[in-house]
Design a protein around this motif. Structure first.
Motif, PDB file in Angstrom:
ATOM      1  N   GLN A  62       0.847  -1.188   0.000  1.00 26.66           N
ATOM      2  CA  GLN A  62       0.000   0.000   0.000  1.00 26.66           C
ATOM      3  C   GLN A  62       0.884   1.240   0.000  1.00 26.66           C
ATOM      4  O   GLN A  62       1.867   1.310   0.726  1.00 26.66           O
ATOM      5  CB  GLN A  62      -0.905  -0.012   1.233  1.00 26.66           C
ATOM      6  CG  GLN A  62      -1.777  -1.260   1.290  1.00 26.66           C
ATOM      7  CD  GLN A  62      -2.576  -1.330   2.565  1.00 26.66           C
ATOM      8  OE1 GLN A  62      -3.674  -0.843   2.618  1.00 26.66           O
ATOM      9  NE2 GLN A  62      -2.010  -1.959   3.577  1.00 26.66           N
ATOM     10  N   LYS A  63       0.499   2.210  -0.807  1.00 25.71           N
ATOM     11  CA  LYS A  63       1.308   3.416  -0.915  1.00 25.71           C
ATOM     12  C   LYS A  63       0.970   4.401   0.191  1.00 25.71           C
ATOM     13  O   LYS A  63      -0.164   4.525   0.613  1.00 25.71           O
ATOM     14  CB  LYS A  63       1.082   4.068  -2.287  1.00 25.71           C
ATOM     15  CG  LYS A  63       1.570   3.203  -3.448  1.00 25.71           C
ATOM     16  CD  LYS A  63       1.384   3.919  -4.773  1.00 25.71           C
ATOM     17  CE  LYS A  63       1.893   3.056  -5.929  1.00 25.71           C
ATOM     18  NZ  LYS A  63       1.714   3.733  -7.244  1.00 25.71           N
ATOM     19  N   ARG A  64       2.004   5.109   0.611  1.00 25.03           N
ATOM     20  CA  ARG A  64       1.841   6.072   1.691  1.00 25.03           C
ATOM     21  C   ARG A  64       0.800   7.133   1.353  1.00 25.03           C
ATOM     22  O   ARG A  64       0.039   7.574   2.203  1.00 25.03           O
ATOM     23  CB  ARG A  64       3.197   6.725   1.976  1.00 25.03           C
ATOM     24  CG  ARG A  64       3.162   7.805   3.041  1.00 25.03           C
ATOM     25  CD  ARG A  64       4.541   8.298   3.366  1.00 25.03           C
ATOM     26  NE  ARG A  64       4.477   9.392   4.321  1.00 25.03           N
ATOM     27  CZ  ARG A  64       5.359   9.576   5.288  1.00 25.03           C
ATOM     28  NH1 ARG A  64       6.335   8.714   5.439  1.00 25.03           N
ATOM     29  NH2 ARG A  64       5.257  10.593   6.109  1.00 25.03           N
ATOM     30  N   LEU A 377       4.597   9.029  12.181  1.00 29.43           N
ATOM     31  CA  LEU A 377       5.415   7.908  12.641  1.00 29.43           C
ATOM     32  C   LEU A 377       4.848   6.583  12.141  1.00 29.43           C
ATOM     33  O   LEU A 377       5.611   5.687  11.734  1.00 29.43           O
ATOM     34  CB  LEU A 377       5.492   7.905  14.171  1.00 29.43           C
ATOM     35  CG  LEU A 377       6.389   6.813  14.772  1.00 29.43           C
ATOM     36  CD1 LEU A 377       7.836   6.997  14.327  1.00 29.43           C
ATOM     37  CD2 LEU A 377       6.293   6.806  16.296  1.00 29.43           C
ATOM     38  N   ARG A 378       3.543   6.439  12.162  1.00 34.71           N
ATOM     39  CA  ARG A 378       2.927   5.213  11.664  1.00 34.71           C
ATOM     40  C   ARG A 378       3.209   5.018  10.169  1.00 34.71           C
ATOM     41  O   ARG A 378       3.511   3.908   9.730  1.00 34.71           O
ATOM     42  CB  ARG A 378       1.414   5.258  11.899  1.00 34.71           C
ATOM     43  CG  ARG A 378       0.993   5.060  13.354  1.00 34.71           C
ATOM     44  CD  ARG A 378      -0.477   5.341  13.530  1.00 34.71           C
ATOM     45  NE  ARG A 378      -0.931   5.039  14.882  1.00 34.71           N
ATOM     46  CZ  ARG A 378      -2.155   5.328  15.337  1.00 34.71           C
ATOM     47  NH1 ARG A 378      -3.029   5.919  14.535  1.00 34.71           N
ATOM     48  NH2 ARG A 378      -2.493   5.021  16.574  1.00 34.71           N
ATOM     49  N   LEU A 379       3.092   6.104   9.387  1.00 35.11           N
ATOM     50  CA  LEU A 379       3.348   5.978   7.953  1.00 35.11           C
ATOM     51  C   LEU A 379       4.814   5.635   7.683  1.00 35.11           C
ATOM     52  O   LEU A 379       5.131   4.920   6.729  1.00 35.11           O
ATOM     53  CB  LEU A 379       2.958   7.268   7.234  1.00 35.11           C
ATOM     54  CG  LEU A 379       1.459   7.599   7.213  1.00 35.11           C
ATOM     55  CD1 LEU A 379       1.212   8.923   6.504  1.00 35.11           C
ATOM     56  CD2 LEU A 379       0.663   6.497   6.534  1.00 35.11           C
ATOM     57  N   ILE A 386       3.267  -3.413   7.772  1.00 36.75           N
ATOM     58  CA  ILE A 386       1.971  -3.901   7.297  1.00 36.75           C
ATOM     59  C   ILE A 386       2.095  -4.455   5.882  1.00 36.75           C
ATOM     60  O   ILE A 386       1.503  -5.492   5.552  1.00 36.75           O
ATOM     61  CB  ILE A 386       0.927  -2.760   7.365  1.00 36.75           C
ATOM     62  CG1 ILE A 386       0.546  -2.502   8.822  1.00 36.75           C
ATOM     63  CG2 ILE A 386      -0.310  -3.091   6.543  1.00 36.75           C
ATOM     64  CD1 ILE A 386      -0.393  -1.331   9.030  1.00 36.75           C
ATOM     65  N   ASN A 387       2.857  -3.784   5.034  1.00 41.90           N
ATOM     66  CA  ASN A 387       3.036  -4.268   3.668  1.00 41.90           C
ATOM     67  C   ASN A 387       3.763  -5.613   3.642  1.00 41.90           C
ATOM     68  O   ASN A 387       3.393  -6.517   2.877  1.00 41.90           O
ATOM     69  CB  ASN A 387       3.797  -3.239   2.836  1.00 41.90           C
ATOM     70  CG  ASN A 387       2.919  -2.084   2.387  1.00 41.90           C
ATOM     71  OD1 ASN A 387       1.702  -2.247   2.257  1.00 41.90           O
ATOM     72  ND2 ASN A 387       3.510  -0.925   2.176  1.00 41.90           N
ATOM     73  N   LEU A 420      -7.964  -3.400   8.702  1.00 35.94           N
ATOM     74  CA  LEU A 420      -6.823  -3.474   9.621  1.00 35.94           C
ATOM     75  C   LEU A 420      -5.808  -2.369   9.335  1.00 35.94           C
ATOM     76  O   LEU A 420      -5.127  -1.885  10.250  1.00 35.94           O
ATOM     77  CB  LEU A 420      -6.152  -4.844   9.519  1.00 35.94           C
ATOM     78  CG  LEU A 420      -6.878  -6.004  10.192  1.00 35.94           C
ATOM     79  CD1 LEU A 420      -6.244  -7.340   9.806  1.00 35.94           C
ATOM     80  CD2 LEU A 420      -6.883  -5.846  11.715  1.00 35.94           C
ATOM     81  N   SER A 421      -5.719  -1.960   8.081  1.00 40.65           N
ATOM     82  CA  SER A 421      -4.769  -0.906   7.706  1.00 40.65           C
ATOM     83  C   SER A 421      -5.333   0.493   7.932  1.00 40.65           C
ATOM     84  O   SER A 421      -4.581   1.482   7.901  1.00 40.65           O
ATOM     85  CB  SER A 421      -4.386  -1.053   6.229  1.00 40.65           C
ATOM     86  OG  SER A 421      -3.895  -2.350   5.953  1.00 40.65           O
TER      87      SER A 421
END
Length: 512
Positions: A62-64, A377-379, A386-387, A420-421
């Motif tokens: 998944q892209k930021r 921070l999560r990104l 996650i990816n 979830l994402s």
């Protein structure tokens, strides 16, 4: 169409009709079969289309940019429309007035003679210089402070002018139960003991008996009902405010309820619990069912982020375009924990990645990062994890038995990957649903003590006090002191000030 030959015998005509019916029946069966197959292929096509889209996201990552600024994501927090707020104010104001007017007399028990008496003299307001006291009216309440019972005796003096025209008397304060003997502190004690400390009324009755205070069980039950009814305007305001939140966590828990239609039988009802993390409020709502209609009163027009476990009812609401479904990583983690005995290697690998996500959340909390910093921070840290986990799940799910525990764990995460994402969208969002689960725990403890609610109405009344006691717990407010103060003020407070009685707005210093 073939022509029917003339001069057919009766037997031949019947045979022809039978053949025609057979042909029609066969045709209808084939048509029904083709329609079923067509419906099946359409559903399968839609399923495969969704799976391909999911596979692409998980395979290539998944892209930021997806989580940085999407036009369909609403900003938190947000407020309800002004016109809806004004309408709600009128409704609550009418209910307060009606509740005050409809207060009922439920019978007086004889006050114990051995208790000490605290006398409070109330004289009429104004200049009494030219007036003479001609008598007094006495009103008594049974009051209680922890470990001490006493009688609060209101002595209202009557005054009349020297010319004998007109009589005035001191005003009696607003009482929780009109013409009843329990005071606010006693009622707050009974309610707190029952719903916060899980002490059933029959045990409280035994405690009173040890102090030589005899109160019938039916009387205590009536007191409880009347007290909880006084909280209805405040609860209605809480319901309105909860509906207007843009981020809710939802869960449900069972409660047994006496079924009036079947003597001695109980019905399995449910408390639906709504937690607003940004405001720290909790709403319990009772429903006789766990079906999709139960959350309708709260979620029907909900807009925003809805965080839930994997129960199908929530996913039905989450399909709304106005809702972004946020799943719970704690539930996904539990599925992999259950799979440790089945496939330790795969389950352990998944748990390692999930643990990394939670480590990032601890960093956010320990460093007191604001919501914007938390999202960044999560990104930066969580999205790559996650990816990687998503790609791994896509590969592993093809290599395990679907009905094995590891297969179920992989399928649980795979089928909810977007949800979830979704906590990456906004720094206000939580990684899991644990906060609402914590709010439910007192109900589970209470079930072990009082076993069931007396009726569906009683279960809903209990939902009101569970809501406010859960808020007290979240904001470190003494539930007894809050309830005593609220009962003393809710009948006279102005509607525009009603929210000041919320536990999070309560000031302990003025409640003593």
């Amino acid at each position: 169409m073939e022509m029917v030959p003339e001069n057919l015998t009766k037997q031949e005509l019947l045979q022809l009709v039978y053949s025609c019916n057979e042909a029609i029946s066969t045709h209808e069966k084939k048509e029904e079969k083709y329609l079923k197959e067509l419906t099946h292929y359409k559903q399968e096509n839609e399923y495969l289309r969704q799976q391909v889209a999911m596979l692409k996201r998980m395979q290539f990552g998944q892209k930021r940019e997806r989580f940085e600024a999407e036009s369909n994501q609403m900003a938190l927090p947000f407020e309800a429309p002004v016109e809806e707020v004004e309408k709600q104010e009128k409704v609550v104001e009418q209910k307060i007035a009606y509740t005050r007017k409809a207060a009922t007399h439920i019978g007086r028990a004889k006050l114990p003679e051995h208790l000490p008496v605290e006398e409070i003299e109330i004289h009429p307001a104004g200049d009494l210089t030219d007036m003479v006291c001609i008598g007094k009216e006495i009103t008594e309440e049974l009051e209680c402070v922890p470990a001490r019972f006493f009688i609060k005796r209101y002595i209202r003096f009557k005054y009349a002018p020297n010319n004998g025209e007109g009589v005035i008397i001191g005003t009696l304060p607003e009482r929780v139960i009109d013409k009843g003997i329990p005071g606010a502190s006693l009622l707050a004690t009974i309610i707190t003991d029952k719903y916060m400390d899980h002490l059933p009324l029959y045990r409280q009755k035994q405690r009173f008996a040890r102090e030589n205070i005899q109160i019938a069980a039916s009387t205590m039950d009536s007191w409880t009902k009347e007290t909880l009814l006084k909280l209805e305007p405040l609860y209605d305001q809480l319901v309105f405010d909860t509906k207007s939140k843009g981020y809710l966590q939802v869960d449900e828990t069972p409660i047994k309820v006496m079924d009036s239609e079947k003597k001695g039988a109980t019905h399995q009802g449910y408390y639906w619990v709504y937690h607003a993390p940004l405001e720290g409020t909790v709403l319990f709502d009772y429903s006789p069912t766990r079906g999709s209609s139960a959350p309708l009163p709260i979620l029907q027009n909900f807009k925003g982020y809805l965080q839930t476990d994997g129960y199908a009812v929530y996913e039905k609401y989450a399909r709304s375009n106005a809702i972004t479904h946020v799943a719970c990583w704690a539930h996904a983690r539990r599925e992999f924990e259950r799979a440790l005995d089945n496939d330790k290697s795969r389950a352990g690998q998944a748990l390692n990645w999930i643990q990394q996500l939670y480590a990032i959340e601890r960093t956010i909390k320990e460093n007191s990062l604001d919501h914007a910093q938390a999202k960044l921070l999560r990104l930066e840290k969580a999205l790559p994890v996650i990816n990687m986990l998503g790609k791994w799940i896509t590969l592993q799910i093809k290599m395990v038995l679907p009905k094995s525990q590891i297969g179920k764990a992989l399928a649980y995460a795979y089928g909810r990957w977007d949800a979830l994402s979704a906590y990456l969208y906004d720094g206000h969002l939580q990684i899991d649903n644990n906060l609402v689960e914590n709010a439910i725990r007192p109900v589970a403890l209470g079930r072990k003590n009082y076993l069931f609610a007396g009726s569906h109405e009683a279960a809903q009344r209990a939902a009101m006090i569970y809501s406010f006691f859960a808020i007290c717990k979240k904001h470190d407010v003494n539930p007894y002191q809050w309830l005593k103060y609220t009962l003393e003020n809710i009948m006279t407070i102005k509607q525009k000030d009603l929210k000041s009685l919320y536990p999070q707005n309560y000031k302990a210093s003025i409640a003593i």
